[in-house]
Scaffold this motif. Structure first.
Motif, PDB file in Angstrom:
ATOM      1  N   TRP A  24       0.849  -1.188   0.000  1.00 12.27           N
ATOM      2  CA  TRP A  24       0.000   0.000   0.000  1.00 12.27           C
ATOM      3  C   TRP A  24       0.885   1.239   0.000  1.00 12.27           C
ATOM      4  CZ3 TRP A  24      -4.570  -0.829   3.924  1.00 12.27           C
ATOM      5  CH2 TRP A  24      -5.146  -2.082   3.697  1.00 12.27           C
ATOM      6  N   GLY A  25       0.341   2.338  -0.450  1.00 17.72           N
ATOM      7  CA  GLY A  25       1.127   3.563  -0.441  1.00 17.72           C
ATOM      8  C   GLY A  25       0.347   4.727  -0.993  1.00 17.72           C
ATOM      9  N   GLY A  26       1.017   5.874  -1.066  1.00 14.08           N
ATOM     10  CA  GLY A  26       0.430   7.065  -1.651  1.00 14.08           C
ATOM     11  C   GLY A  26      -0.730   7.624  -0.853  1.00 14.08           C
ATOM     12  N   LEU A  27      -1.676   8.197  -1.575  1.00  9.86           N
ATOM     13  CA  LEU A  27      -2.840   8.804  -0.941  1.00  9.86           C
ATOM     14  C   LEU A  27      -3.669   7.775  -0.189  1.00  9.86           C
ATOM     15  CD1 LEU A  27      -4.457  11.456  -0.643  1.00  9.86           C
ATOM     16  CD2 LEU A  27      -5.686  10.823  -2.728  1.00  9.86           C
ATOM     17  N   LEU A  28      -3.622   6.516  -0.621  1.00 11.74           N
ATOM     18  CA  LEU A  28      -4.360   5.459   0.079  1.00 11.74           C
ATOM     19  C   LEU A  28      -3.922   5.351   1.528  1.00 11.74           C
ATOM     20  CD1 LEU A  28      -6.143   2.928   0.257  1.00 11.74           C
ATOM     21  CD2 LEU A  28      -4.249   1.614  -0.713  1.00 11.74           C
ATOM     22  N   VAL A  29      -2.615   5.279   1.776  1.00 14.21           N
ATOM     23  CA  VAL A  29      -2.117   5.166   3.147  1.00 14.21           C
ATOM     24  C   VAL A  29      -2.410   6.444   3.932  1.00 14.21           C
ATOM     25  CG1 VAL A  29      -0.015   5.007   4.532  1.00 14.21           C
ATOM     26  CG2 VAL A  29      -0.369   3.455   2.626  1.00 14.21           C
ATOM     27  N   THR A  30      -2.255   7.604   3.286  1.00 15.19           N
ATOM     28  CA  THR A  30      -2.541   8.862   3.973  1.00 15.19           C
ATOM     29  C   THR A  30      -3.980   8.908   4.461  1.00 15.19           C
ATOM     30  OG1 THR A  30      -0.873  10.062   2.695  1.00 15.19           O
ATOM     31  CG2 THR A  30      -2.622  11.363   3.691  1.00 15.19           C
ATOM     32  N   LEU A  31      -4.924   8.510   3.620  1.00 14.77           N
ATOM     33  CA  LEU A  31      -6.333   8.550   4.006  1.00 14.77           C
ATOM     34  C   LEU A  31      -6.653   7.478   5.039  1.00 14.77           C
ATOM     35  CD1 LEU A  31      -8.071   9.219   0.570  1.00 14.77           C
ATOM     36  CD2 LEU A  31      -7.671  10.817   2.437  1.00 14.77           C
ATOM     37  N   VAL A  32      -6.082   6.292   4.886  1.00 15.26           N
ATOM     38  CA  VAL A  32      -6.347   5.222   5.856  1.00 15.26           C
ATOM     39  C   VAL A  32      -5.858   5.625   7.245  1.00 15.26           C
ATOM     40  CG1 VAL A  32      -5.695   2.886   6.532  1.00 15.26           C
ATOM     41  CG2 VAL A  32      -6.399   3.336   4.191  1.00 15.26           C
ATOM     42  N   VAL A  33      -4.639   6.153   7.314  1.00 15.69           N
ATOM     43  CA  VAL A  33      -4.070   6.537   8.611  1.00 15.69           C
ATOM     44  C   VAL A  33      -4.834   7.710   9.211  1.00 15.69           C
ATOM     45  CG1 VAL A  33      -2.014   7.425   9.761  1.00 15.69           C
ATOM     46  CG2 VAL A  33      -1.800   5.625   8.040  1.00 15.69           C
ATOM     47  N   SER A  34      -5.104   8.746   8.411  1.00 17.25           N
ATOM     48  CA  SER A  34      -5.749   9.946   8.944  1.00 17.25           C
ATOM     49  C   SER A  34      -7.198   9.675   9.340  1.00 17.25           C
ATOM     50  CB  SER A  34      -5.673  11.078   7.926  1.00 17.25           C
ATOM     51  OG  SER A  34      -6.308  10.707   6.714  1.00 17.25           O
ATOM     52  N   VAL A  36       8.876   4.774   9.274  1.00 18.48           N
ATOM     53  CA  VAL A  36       8.745   3.376   9.705  1.00 18.48           C
ATOM     54  C   VAL A  36       8.354   2.508   8.514  1.00 18.48           C
ATOM     55  CG1 VAL A  36       8.266   3.854  12.122  1.00 18.48           C
ATOM     56  CG2 VAL A  36       6.385   3.850  10.482  1.00 18.48           C
ATOM     57  N   ALA A  37       8.867   2.875   7.339  1.00 20.83           N
ATOM     58  CA  ALA A  37       8.729   2.075   6.115  1.00 20.83           C
ATOM     59  C   ALA A  37       7.294   1.962   5.627  1.00 20.83           C
ATOM     60  CB  ALA A  37       9.317   0.678   6.329  1.00 20.83           C
ATOM     61  N   LEU A  38       6.479   2.990   5.872  1.00 17.27           N
ATOM     62  CA  LEU A  38       5.142   3.059   5.293  1.00 17.27           C
ATOM     63  C   LEU A  38       5.122   4.234   4.318  1.00 17.27           C
ATOM     64  CD1 LEU A  38       2.910   2.462   8.459  1.00 17.27           C
ATOM     65  CD2 LEU A  38       3.444   0.827   6.644  1.00 17.27           C
ATOM     66  N   PHE A  39       4.783   3.971   3.076  1.00 16.85           N
ATOM     67  CA  PHE A  39       4.863   4.985   2.033  1.00 16.85           C
ATOM     68  C   PHE A  39       3.516   5.696   1.906  1.00 16.85           C
ATOM     69  CE2 PHE A  39       8.379   2.229   1.012  1.00 16.85           C
ATOM     70  CZ  PHE A  39       9.367   3.111   0.598  1.00 16.85           C
ATOM     71  N   ASP A  40       3.402   6.837   2.562  1.00 19.14           N
ATOM     72  CA  ASP A  40       2.219   7.654   2.393  1.00 19.14           C
ATOM     73  C   ASP A  40       2.391   8.506   1.135  1.00 19.14           C
ATOM     74  OD1 ASP A  40       4.250   9.289   3.494  1.00 19.14           O
ATOM     75  OD2 ASP A  40       2.733  10.728   4.107  1.00 19.14           O
ATOM     76  N   LEU A  41       1.627   9.583   1.032  1.00 19.23           N
ATOM     77  CA  LEU A  41       1.701  10.420  -0.163  1.00 19.23           C
ATOM     78  C   LEU A  41       3.094  10.996  -0.356  1.00 19.23           C
ATOM     79  CD1 LEU A  41       0.358  11.845  -2.535  1.00 19.23           C
ATOM     80  CD2 LEU A  41      -0.384  13.643  -0.969  1.00 19.23           C
ATOM     81  N   LEU A  42       3.680  11.566   0.705  1.00 27.29           N
ATOM     82  CA  LEU A  42       5.026  12.135   0.576  1.00 27.29           C
ATOM     83  C   LEU A  42       6.076  11.042   0.400  1.00 27.29           C
ATOM     84  CD1 LEU A  42       5.074  15.084   3.141  1.00 27.29           C
ATOM     85  CD2 LEU A  42       4.920  15.172   0.663  1.00 27.29           C
ATOM     86  N   GLY A  43       5.892   9.894   1.034  1.00 29.15           N
ATOM     87  CA  GLY A  43       6.835   8.799   0.853  1.00 29.15           C
ATOM     88  C   GLY A  43       6.840   8.292  -0.583  1.00 29.15           C
ATOM     89  N   SER A  44       5.651   8.133  -1.161  1.00 29.94           N
ATOM     90  CA  SER A  44       5.575   7.729  -2.564  1.00 29.94           C
ATOM     91  C   SER A  44       6.151   8.800  -3.475  1.00 29.94           C
ATOM     92  CB  SER A  44       4.121   7.432  -2.944  1.00 29.94           C
ATOM     93  OG  SER A  44       3.606   6.356  -2.183  1.00 29.94           O
ATOM     94  N   LEU A  45       5.946  10.070  -3.103  1.00 32.49           N
ATOM     95  CA  LEU A  45       6.502  11.161  -3.901  1.00 32.49           C
ATOM     96  C   LEU A  45       8.031  11.107  -3.897  1.00 32.49           C
ATOM     97  CD1 LEU A  45       6.012  13.799  -5.499  1.00 32.49           C
ATOM     98  CD2 LEU A  45       6.057  15.002  -3.306  1.00 32.49           C
ATOM     99  N   HIS A  46       8.619  10.883  -2.734  1.00 35.04           N
ATOM    100  CA  HIS A  46      10.081  10.758  -2.664  1.00 35.04           C
ATOM    101  C   HIS A  46      10.570   9.572  -3.490  1.00 35.04           C
ATOM    102  CE1 HIS A  46      11.448  13.848   0.144  1.00 35.04           C
ATOM    103  NE2 HIS A  46      10.327  13.663   0.825  1.00 35.04           N
ATOM    104  N   ALA A  47       9.801   8.494  -3.515  1.00 39.14           N
ATOM    105  CA  ALA A  47      10.218   7.327  -4.296  1.00 39.14           C
ATOM    106  C   ALA A  47      10.242   7.623  -5.786  1.00 39.14           C
ATOM    107  CB  ALA A  47       9.285   6.145  -4.005  1.00 39.14           C
ATOM    108  N   THR A  48       9.361   8.510  -6.247  1.00 39.22           N
ATOM    109  CA  THR A  48       9.337   8.823  -7.678  1.00 39.22           C
ATOM    110  C   THR A  48      10.535   9.657  -8.110  1.00 39.22           C
ATOM    111  OG1 THR A  48       8.022  10.841  -7.340  1.00 39.22           O
ATOM    112  CG2 THR A  48       6.814   8.774  -7.666  1.00 39.22           C
ATOM    113  N   PHE A  49      11.192  10.334  -7.161  1.00 39.28           N
ATOM    114  CA  PHE A  49      12.342  11.175  -7.531  1.00 39.28           C
ATOM    115  C   PHE A  49      13.524  10.345  -8.023  1.00 39.28           C
ATOM    116  CE2 PHE A  49      10.874  14.565  -4.271  1.00 39.28           C
ATOM    117  CZ  PHE A  49       9.896  14.982  -5.165  1.00 39.28           C
ATOM    118  N   SER A  50      13.541   9.054  -7.684  1.00 40.15           N
ATOM    119  CA  SER A  50      14.670   8.218  -8.078  1.00 40.15           C
ATOM    120  C   SER A  50      14.576   7.715  -9.512  1.00 40.15           C
ATOM    121  CB  SER A  50      14.788   7.019  -7.131  1.00 40.15           C
ATOM    122  OG  SER A  50      13.603   6.234  -7.172  1.00 40.15           O
TER     123      SER A  50
END
Length: 506
Positions: A294-304, A447-461
């Motif tokens: 899971w990741g991106g906006l999905l994780v952000t919405l689930v957590v929030s 803690v190795a969960l890719f939320d919106l910003l985490g997924s965004l950082h992953a795209t920079f590579s």
């Protein structure tokens, strides 16, 4: 004589016209009375206009005027190919949008995420519109049924058992934890200076665990018999229905007033059975997608959303507990609140992710996302408790005394009179905590969960989209999403405040 006296008091010429009054309405009136009505306001207006000029204008130029809107790779967003100083690289967002929304969720299963978003919107929007009816049913579907359906949609899998099996598993887990704790003390006594004491305490705990095992033996035996049947899930489901429905019938008043509770229970179990059958949960359900995908906006919405929904009841319970007259409840609530408020959220996430498994039995594991959700809910609940306590303190004591004079119990007084008024007073504080929580979800990336910003950082590579404006475009896109959600919560809270305080307007 009279005419001469009268003529001395009568004006012989016309009165000159008065100057037109200063306009105080409309755009001109606003500018005159609010922006340029004093030297201080004139200075502040000029400074504010300069700030807007040096912030808004460059942002609009970057996001729209100098932006690149189409392209297949990084070459479209290079200044030498575009022929001008390139601003935002929107083709990069278009290419990475699925990753920013779904993370690494399998592409063939992303319809499940879309369906979850649609169900959430369909159930949430009627709750936000005051004029729509059936708020009780809608709230039950959103807060009770939807989380279960969303879990099986997003995670997948099926049901191996139902109520009786779940209760038996929890009791067995508790019994095993007690026995393991006692055995650990016995083992520790062999190398400790207070070995006899630890040996005695450990054996007592093991004995207590054995007694618990004998007490729960009928339930565990029943679970084993259900698992040996041809349709363990449906036999367990029917047995749970046969146990729960009569209990609700007698608690609802028996033959006098219990029919409604019985019908409601049977209807609820029938709806659950339909959902189980439609989603195929009795046949393994949907393919399992582990939360590390899971990741991106999905994780952000689930957590929030999970944090917002669960933290408020926790906060209310702790606020009431802190004001309780029972010392044990009050001391526990105070200790809980002060402990969680004194620990940073980053520490809570690290503890929940890496240290909590050390305190669990060896045969019991908790998913990493679930551990983070539990930590965030408890952390935010401590802060919400103080917000709610401030609202409770603002309610005059006469409200409770008047309710007591009418013969209302403490529960009815609190739930029907005191608590609704207290929550109305602290709506700004509650929404402020919700907005802060929504933005703090970005901390789960450590803690190795890719939320919106985490997924965004992953795209920079990705070297295919490596340009000077890629990072700025990504952060601008994420900022717009955060602003939309936070601004929406803020405006809705103002709407609720105006609606609840309409009777207090003068």
């Amino acid at each position: 004589m009279t005419d001469a006296i009268a003529s001395s008091f009568v004006r012989q010429d016309l009165v000159p016209e008065r100057r037109a009054p200063v306009k105080t309405t409309g755009l001109v009136g606003f500018i005159r009375t609010r922006l340029f009505n004093s030297p201080t306001n004139i200075l502040l207006t000029i400074v504010g206009a300069l700030l807007l000029w040096f912030t808004i204008i460059p942002s609009v130029r970057f996001l729209m005027v100098d932006a690149v809107w189409s392209g297949q790779d990084r070459t479209a967003c290079l200044a030498e190919n575009a022929g001008f100083a390139v601003g935002a690289c929107w083709p990069y967002i278009q290419a990475k949008l699925p990753q920013l929304i779904y993370g690494f969720y399998p592409e063939a299963e992303r319809w499940r995420v879309d369906l979850t978003f649609v169900l959430a919107a369909v159930l949430l929007l009627p709750l936000l519109v005051p004029r729509l009816p059936a708020k009780g049913l809608n709230a039950g579907l959103f807060f009770v049924a939807f989380p279960v359906v969303a879990f099986f949609l997003l995670h997948g899998g099926g049901l191996a058992g139902f109520g009786v099996s779940w209760v038996a598993s929890l009791l067995q887990l508790f019994d095993d934890s007690v026995v393991n704790a006692g055995q650990a003390l016995v083992n520790l006594s062999r190398s400790s200076a207070i070995g006899p004491l630890l040996w005695a305490v450990g054996n007592i705990i093991v004995l207590v665990g054995s007694l618990i095992g004998w007490l729960i033996f009928p339930v565990t035996w029943l679970r084993e018999q259900l698992q040996m049947s041809s349709q363990p899930l449906w036999f367990d489901f029917l047995l749970t229905t046969a146990i729960v429905s009569p209990i609700l019938f007698f608690l609802g008043g028996g033959m006098r007033t219990g029919q409604r509770a019985l019908l409601g229970s049977l209807a609820s179990f029938a709806a659950i059975a339909i959902v189980i059958k439609l989603m195929g949960l009795d046949r393994g359900g949907l393919p399992i997608v582990t939360t590390n995908l899971w990741g991106g906006l999905l994780v952000t919405l689930v957590v929030s959303v999970t944090g917002i929904v669960t933290s408020l009841p926790i906060g209310i319970a702790l606020a009431l507990g802190r004001r309780s007259t029972i010392p044990l409840i009050r001391i526990f609530s105070i200790a809980f609140i002060e402990f969680w408020r004194g620990v940073p959220l980053i520490t809570v996430l690290f503890f929940a992710t890496y240290m909590l498994p050390l305190f669990l039995p060896g045969n019991f594991t908790v998913d990493g996302l679930v551990r983070a959700l539990i930590g965030i809910a408890l952390f935010t609940g401590a802060y919400q408790a103080e917000n709610v306590r401030g609202g409770l303190a603002a309610i005059p004591r006469g409200q409770g005394e008047a309710a007591a004079a009418l013969g209302l119990s403490w529960w009815k007084t609190t739930s029907l009179i005191v608590l609704p008024q207290a929550l109305r007073h602290v709506i700004p504080n509650l929404v402020n905590s919700f907005i802060s929580l929504f933005k703090d979800t970005s901390l789960v990336s450590i803690v190795a969960l890719f939320d919106l910003l985490g997924s965004l950082h992953a795209t920079f590579s990705d070297p295919k989209w490596s340009t000077p404006s890629t990072a700025f475009t990504g952060f601008a896109f994420a900022g717009i999403i955060y602003f939309i959600f936070c601004f929406g919560m803020s405006r809705y809270s103002l709407f609720v405040e105006r609606r609840l305080n309409a009777h207090r307007r003068s």
